[in-house]
Design a protein around this motif. Structure first.
Motif, PDB file in Angstrom:
ATOM      1  N   ALA A 255     -10.896  11.042  22.665  1.00  0.00           N
ATOM      2  CA  ALA A 255      -9.653  11.274  21.910  1.00  0.00           C
ATOM      3  C   ALA A 255      -8.844   9.982  21.805  1.00  0.00           C
ATOM      4  CB  ALA A 255      -8.833  12.377  22.569  1.00  0.00           C
ATOM      5  N   ARG A 256      -8.774   9.239  22.896  1.00  0.00           N
ATOM      6  CA  ARG A 256      -8.032   7.971  22.889  1.00  0.00           C
ATOM      7  C   ARG A 256      -8.572   7.032  21.808  1.00  0.00           C
ATOM      8  NH1 ARG A 256      -4.873   5.054  26.318  1.00  0.00           N
ATOM      9  NH2 ARG A 256      -5.102   6.526  28.030  1.00  0.00           N
ATOM     10  N   LYS A 257      -9.882   6.924  21.714  1.00  0.00           N
ATOM     11  CA  LYS A 257     -10.498   6.046  20.719  1.00  0.00           C
ATOM     12  C   LYS A 257     -10.169   6.501  19.300  1.00  0.00           C
ATOM     13  CE  LYS A 257     -14.287   5.120  23.862  1.00  0.00           C
ATOM     14  NZ  LYS A 257     -15.630   5.499  24.257  1.00  0.00           N
ATOM     15  N   LEU A 258     -10.247   7.793  19.067  1.00  0.00           N
ATOM     16  CA  LEU A 258      -9.985   8.326  17.733  1.00  0.00           C
ATOM     17  C   LEU A 258      -8.523   8.157  17.332  1.00  0.00           C
ATOM     18  CD1 LEU A 258     -12.173  11.514  18.134  1.00  0.00           C
ATOM     19  CD2 LEU A 258     -12.595   9.664  16.491  1.00  0.00           C
ATOM     20  N   VAL A 259      -7.604   8.405  18.262  1.00  0.00           N
ATOM     21  CA  VAL A 259      -6.177   8.256  17.966  1.00  0.00           C
ATOM     22  C   VAL A 259      -5.851   6.786  17.715  1.00  0.00           C
ATOM     23  CG1 VAL A 259      -3.843   8.539  18.881  1.00  0.00           C
ATOM     24  CG2 VAL A 259      -5.514  10.375  19.175  1.00  0.00           C
ATOM     25  N   ALA A 260      -6.430   5.893  18.504  1.00  0.00           N
ATOM     26  CA  ALA A 260      -6.197   4.462  18.297  1.00  0.00           C
ATOM     27  C   ALA A 260      -6.738   4.013  16.942  1.00  0.00           C
ATOM     28  CB  ALA A 260      -6.832   3.645  19.424  1.00  0.00           C
ATOM     29  N   ALA A 261      -7.917   4.501  16.567  1.00  0.00           N
ATOM     30  CA  ALA A 261      -8.495   4.152  15.265  1.00  0.00           C
ATOM     31  C   ALA A 261      -7.614   4.674  14.124  1.00  0.00           C
ATOM     32  CB  ALA A 261      -9.913   4.704  15.140  1.00  0.00           C
ATOM     33  N   LEU A 262      -7.115   5.880  14.273  1.00  0.00           N
ATOM     34  CA  LEU A 262      -6.220   6.450  13.264  1.00  0.00           C
ATOM     35  C   LEU A 262      -4.951   5.613  13.136  1.00  0.00           C
ATOM     36  CD1 LEU A 262      -5.335   8.680  11.296  1.00  0.00           C
ATOM     37  CD2 LEU A 262      -4.513   9.960  13.301  1.00  0.00           C
ATOM     38  N   ALA A 263      -4.370   5.232  14.260  1.00  0.00           N
ATOM     39  CA  ALA A 263      -3.147   4.416  14.242  1.00  0.00           C
ATOM     40  C   ALA A 263      -3.410   3.074  13.565  1.00  0.00           C
ATOM     41  CB  ALA A 263      -2.628   4.202  15.662  1.00  0.00           C
ATOM     42  N   GLY A 264      -4.538   2.461  13.862  1.00  0.00           N
ATOM     43  CA  GLY A 264      -4.883   1.188  13.239  1.00  0.00           C
ATOM     44  C   GLY A 264      -5.082   1.329  11.738  1.00  0.00           C
ATOM     45  N   LEU A 265      -5.756   2.380  11.325  1.00  0.00           N
ATOM     46  CA  LEU A 265      -5.966   2.624   9.901  1.00  0.00           C
ATOM     47  C   LEU A 265      -4.631   2.828   9.186  1.00  0.00           C
ATOM     48  CD1 LEU A 265      -7.776   3.247   7.422  1.00  0.00           C
ATOM     49  CD2 LEU A 265      -7.800   5.628   8.206  1.00  0.00           C
ATOM     50  N   LEU A 266      -3.761   3.637   9.773  1.00  0.00           N
ATOM     51  CA  LEU A 266      -2.464   3.896   9.137  1.00  0.00           C
ATOM     52  C   LEU A 266      -1.595   2.647   9.116  1.00  0.00           C
ATOM     53  CD1 LEU A 266      -1.612   7.484  10.371  1.00  0.00           C
ATOM     54  CD2 LEU A 266      -2.698   6.750   8.242  1.00  0.00           C
TER      55      LEU A 266
ATOM     56  N   PRO B 273      -2.572   5.787  23.373  1.00  0.00           N
ATOM     57  CA  PRO B 273      -3.469   5.461  22.268  1.00  0.00           C
ATOM     58  C   PRO B 273      -2.711   5.201  20.971  1.00  0.00           C
ATOM     59  CG  PRO B 273      -3.627   7.786  22.838  1.00  0.00           C
ATOM     60  CD  PRO B 273      -2.776   7.136  23.875  1.00  0.00           C
ATOM     61  N   GLY B 274      -2.986   4.057  20.376  1.00  0.00           N
ATOM     62  CA  GLY B 274      -2.385   3.689  19.106  1.00  0.00           C
ATOM     63  C   GLY B 274      -0.963   3.178  19.172  1.00  0.00           C
ATOM     64  N   GLU B 275      -0.371   3.179  20.368  1.00  0.00           N
ATOM     65  CA  GLU B 275       1.036   2.785  20.475  1.00  0.00           C
ATOM     66  C   GLU B 275       1.232   1.292  20.262  1.00  0.00           C
ATOM     67  OE1 GLU B 275       3.098   4.511  23.831  1.00  0.00           O
ATOM     68  OE2 GLU B 275       2.347   6.502  23.342  1.00  0.00           O
ATOM     69  N   LYS B 276       0.185   0.502  20.337  1.00  0.00           N
ATOM     70  CA  LYS B 276       0.351  -0.924  20.008  1.00  0.00           C
ATOM     71  C   LYS B 276       0.618  -1.075  18.512  1.00  0.00           C
ATOM     72  CE  LYS B 276      -4.426  -2.531  19.388  1.00  0.00           C
ATOM     73  NZ  LYS B 276      -5.448  -3.424  19.920  1.00  0.00           N
ATOM     74  N   TYR B 277       0.267  -0.063  17.723  1.00  0.00           N
ATOM     75  CA  TYR B 277       0.538  -0.086  16.286  1.00  0.00           C
ATOM     76  C   TYR B 277       1.839   0.644  15.931  1.00  0.00           C
ATOM     77  CZ  TYR B 277      -4.379  -1.381  16.123  1.00  0.00           C
ATOM     78  OH  TYR B 277      -5.574  -2.012  16.324  1.00  0.00           O
ATOM     79  N   THR B 278       2.130   1.724  16.669  1.00  0.00           N
ATOM     80  CA  THR B 278       3.264   2.577  16.306  1.00  0.00           C
ATOM     81  C   THR B 278       4.507   2.321  17.137  1.00  0.00           C
ATOM     82  OG1 THR B 278       2.634   4.321  17.874  1.00  0.00           O
ATOM     83  CG2 THR B 278       1.705   4.443  15.640  1.00  0.00           C
ATOM     84  N   GLY B 279       4.349   1.623  18.266  1.00  0.00           N
ATOM     85  CA  GLY B 279       5.437   1.524  19.229  1.00  0.00           C
ATOM     86  C   GLY B 279       5.389   2.745  20.137  1.00  0.00           C
TER      87      GLY B 279
END
Length: 124
Positions: free
Chosen positions: A63-74, A114-120
């Motif tokens: 799940a962590r990988k998928l959420v991070a990938a989604l955040a990066g894509l967005l 996960p993905g917070e490096k992109y979203t804060g």
């Protein structure tokens, strides 16, 4: 997309890649990006145990990988797909990030999920 099987080596059927290429060429980039984002969201929801099957497929590492990938894509495509498309995807991402935090036995520090490096940092 239709997949017309062609005889392949050893008699195995293979999809008609020329036809598939023509089909994808007709799809706008925004639609491809949104489709990929929705697929990532769906897969993350399954890995977070948010579906009817619950914990059967729960896997927080996946799940962590998928959420991070989604955040990066967005993050990378937000200016390309307009706020009309990006806003609901960002809302879905935040919901998944919060669900991840709730599902974790030891939650990540704010900004480290996960993905917070992109979203804060994401707070509940």
């Amino acid at each position: 997309m239709s997949e017309t099987p062609l005889p392949g080596p050893g008699g195995a059927d293979q999809p008609d890649f020329d036809e598939m290429t023509r089909d994808i060429a007709e799809v706008p980039a925004v639609e491809v990006i949104v489709t990929v984002a929705v697929n990532l969201m769906s897969a993350a929801a399954v890995k977070l145990g948010l579906t009817e099957e619950g914990d059967k497929y729960k896997d927080l590492d996946e799940a962590r990988k998928l959420v991070a990938a989604l955040a990066g894509l967005l993050d990378a495509s937000a200016t390309e797909i307009s706020s009309f498309h990006a806003a609901p995807l960002r809302d879905g991402l935040k919901s998944l990030q919060l669900a991840f935090r709730e599902a974790s036995i030891v939650p990540d520090e704010p900004g480290q999920g996960p993905g917070e490096k992109y979203t804060g940092p994401v707070y509940g």
